[in-house]
Design a protein around this motif. Structure first.
Motif, PDB file in Angstrom:
ATOM      1  N   PHE A   1      99.494  25.581 136.413  1.00 50.02           N
ATOM      2  CA  PHE A   1      99.964  26.881 135.940  1.00 50.02           C
ATOM      3  C   PHE A   1      98.852  27.862 135.571  1.00 50.02           C
ATOM      4  O   PHE A   1      99.007  29.073 135.720  1.00 50.02           O
ATOM      5  N   GLU A   2      97.739  27.361 135.063  1.00 52.93           N
ATOM      6  CA  GLU A   2      96.718  28.237 134.491  1.00 52.93           C
ATOM      7  C   GLU A   2      96.189  29.308 135.449  1.00 52.93           C
ATOM      8  O   GLU A   2      96.088  30.484 135.056  1.00 52.93           O
ATOM      9  N   PRO A   3      95.852  28.986 136.683  1.00 50.60           N
ATOM     10  CA  PRO A   3      95.304  30.046 137.557  1.00 50.60           C
ATOM     11  C   PRO A   3      96.276  31.205 137.779  1.00 50.60           C
ATOM     12  O   PRO A   3      95.859  32.362 137.806  1.00 50.60           O
ATOM     13  N   LYS A   4      97.554  30.902 137.909  1.00 50.32           N
ATOM     14  CA  LYS A   4      98.535  31.969 138.172  1.00 50.32           C
ATOM     15  C   LYS A   4      98.794  32.822 136.937  1.00 50.32           C
ATOM     16  O   LYS A   4      98.897  34.040 137.038  1.00 50.32           O
ATOM     17  N   VAL A   5      98.911  32.184 135.774  1.00 48.31           N
ATOM     18  CA  VAL A   5      99.127  32.950 134.546  1.00 48.31           C
ATOM     19  C   VAL A   5      97.894  33.813 134.266  1.00 48.31           C
ATOM     20  O   VAL A   5      98.011  35.000 133.938  1.00 48.31           O
ATOM     21  N   THR A   6      96.724  33.247 134.431  1.00 48.87           N
ATOM     22  CA  THR A   6      95.481  33.989 134.202  1.00 48.87           C
ATOM     23  C   THR A   6      95.365  35.163 135.171  1.00 48.87           C
ATOM     24  O   THR A   6      94.904  36.248 134.789  1.00 48.87           O
ATOM     25  N   ALA A   7      95.794  34.984 136.408  1.00 50.47           N
ATOM     26  CA  ALA A   7      95.757  36.082 137.391  1.00 50.47           C
ATOM     27  C   ALA A   7      96.625  37.253 136.941  1.00 50.47           C
ATOM     28  O   ALA A   7      96.248  38.421 137.120  1.00 50.47           O
ATOM     29  N   LEU A   8      97.785  36.955 136.342  1.00 52.38           N
ATOM     30  CA  LEU A   8      98.643  38.039 135.850  1.00 52.38           C
ATOM     31  C   LEU A   8      97.951  38.811 134.728  1.00 52.38           C
ATOM     32  O   LEU A   8      98.013  40.035 134.680  1.00 52.38           O
ATOM     33  N   PHE A   9      97.298  38.098 133.840  1.00 54.81           N
ATOM     34  CA  PHE A   9      96.564  38.769 132.760  1.00 54.81           C
ATOM     35  C   PHE A   9      95.373  39.541 133.306  1.00 54.81           C
ATOM     36  O   PHE A   9      95.040  40.611 132.780  1.00 54.81           O
ATOM     37  N   ASN A  10      94.739  39.033 134.346  1.00 52.31           N
ATOM     38  CA  ASN A  10      93.627  39.764 134.957  1.00 52.31           C
ATOM     39  C   ASN A  10      94.087  41.112 135.481  1.00 52.31           C
ATOM     40  O   ASN A  10      93.355  42.100 135.409  1.00 52.31           O
ATOM     41  N   ASP A  11      95.313  41.169 136.018  1.00 53.91           N
ATOM     42  CA  ASP A  11      95.869  42.452 136.471  1.00 53.91           C
ATOM     43  C   ASP A  11      95.888  43.461 135.322  1.00 53.91           C
ATOM     44  O   ASP A  11      95.560  44.637 135.506  1.00 53.91           O
ATOM     45  N   VAL A  12      96.282  42.995 134.136  1.00 55.55           N
ATOM     46  CA  VAL A  12      96.365  43.883 132.975  1.00 55.55           C
ATOM     47  C   VAL A  12      94.970  44.246 132.482  1.00 55.55           C
ATOM     48  O   VAL A  12      94.668  45.420 132.234  1.00 55.55           O
ATOM     49  N   ILE A  13      94.114  43.247 132.353  1.00 58.00           N
ATOM     50  CA  ILE A  13      92.753  43.475 131.840  1.00 58.00           C
ATOM     51  C   ILE A  13      91.960  44.390 132.757  1.00 58.00           C
ATOM     52  O   ILE A  13      91.246  45.281 132.307  1.00 58.00           O
ATOM     53  N   LEU A  14      92.109  44.194 134.053  1.00 57.94           N
ATOM     54  CA  LEU A  14      91.368  45.008 135.018  1.00 57.94           C
ATOM     55  C   LEU A  14      92.061  46.330 135.320  1.00 57.94           C
ATOM     56  O   LEU A  14      91.588  47.116 136.129  1.00 57.94           O
TER      57      LEU A  14
END
Length: 195
Positions: free
Chosen positions: A65-78
């Motif tokens: 799960f971690e890579p996909k959840v982190t990718a969603l947060f990266n969208d927000v952070i970036l």
């Protein structure tokens, strides 16, 4: 193929087999009922292959799960476009719908929640309001918002995603902005809230 690439491919194959086997077992068993022996037998790999990759079943699920959840947060952070964020979120819930349902029903949702909380803690220090908060406010704001935001997305998911994703995204943003304003502008006192 070089020996290194071959070893990497074997490792990836083992991880894929173990992940697939675990989700097959989760169809009929709670996470705490599944034993490593049953998992490796179903996956067709050795116990050593499991322990070369993971320390526990929870570790395997976290890796999934971690890579996909982190990718969603990266969208927000970036700060990617609103359209891309919404599309990525919709794709996430589409791709992981069954796995997320299993997480709730088979009692391993806390793994996803922990990943979510860690990403919330990674996100908030990048916001404009962060420097205006005291260290105590920062600590409790992250805890408060993380639980609240997770609860909103969870409820939306469990309700069958009836509301448009943009509506939920807007609601989350409104709660975050209102909380930030209350903390930085003083907001109403607890006594005023009682009346």
């Amino acid at each position: 193929m070089s020996a290194t690439k071959h070893a990497q491919q074997l490792k990836q194959d083992s991880q894929d087999y173990l992940t697939t086997a675990l989700f097959q077992l989760l169809e009929t068993h709670d996470l705490h009922e599944i034993k490593i022996t049953a998992l490796v037998k179903r996956a067709g790999v050795s116990r050593m292959a499991f322990y070369r990759n993971y320390e526990s079943l929870a570790d395997l699920l976290r890796a999934y799960f971690e890579p996909k959840v982190t990718a969603l947060f990266n969208d927000v952070i970036l700060q990617v476009s609103h359209e891309k964020k919404a599309a990525d979120m919709a794709a996430f819930f589409e791709e992981f719908e069954h796995a997320l349902t299993l997480a709730v029903n088979r009692h391993f949702e806390d793994i996803i929640r922990q990943i979510f909380n860690e990403n919330m803690a990674r996100y908030y220090p990048k916001t404009a309001v962060w420097q205006q908060l005291t260290p105590t406010q920062q600590t409790y704001w992250v805890a408060f918002m993380s639980d609240g935001v997770y609860a909103i997305w969870r409820q939306w998911f469990l309700d069958g995603r009836q509301a448009p994703i943009e509506t939920i995204h807007g609601l989350v943003g409104a709660f975050q902005r209102a909380t930030a304003v209350a903390l930085t502008a003083g907001g109403p006192s607890p006594l005023e809230l009682k009346n």
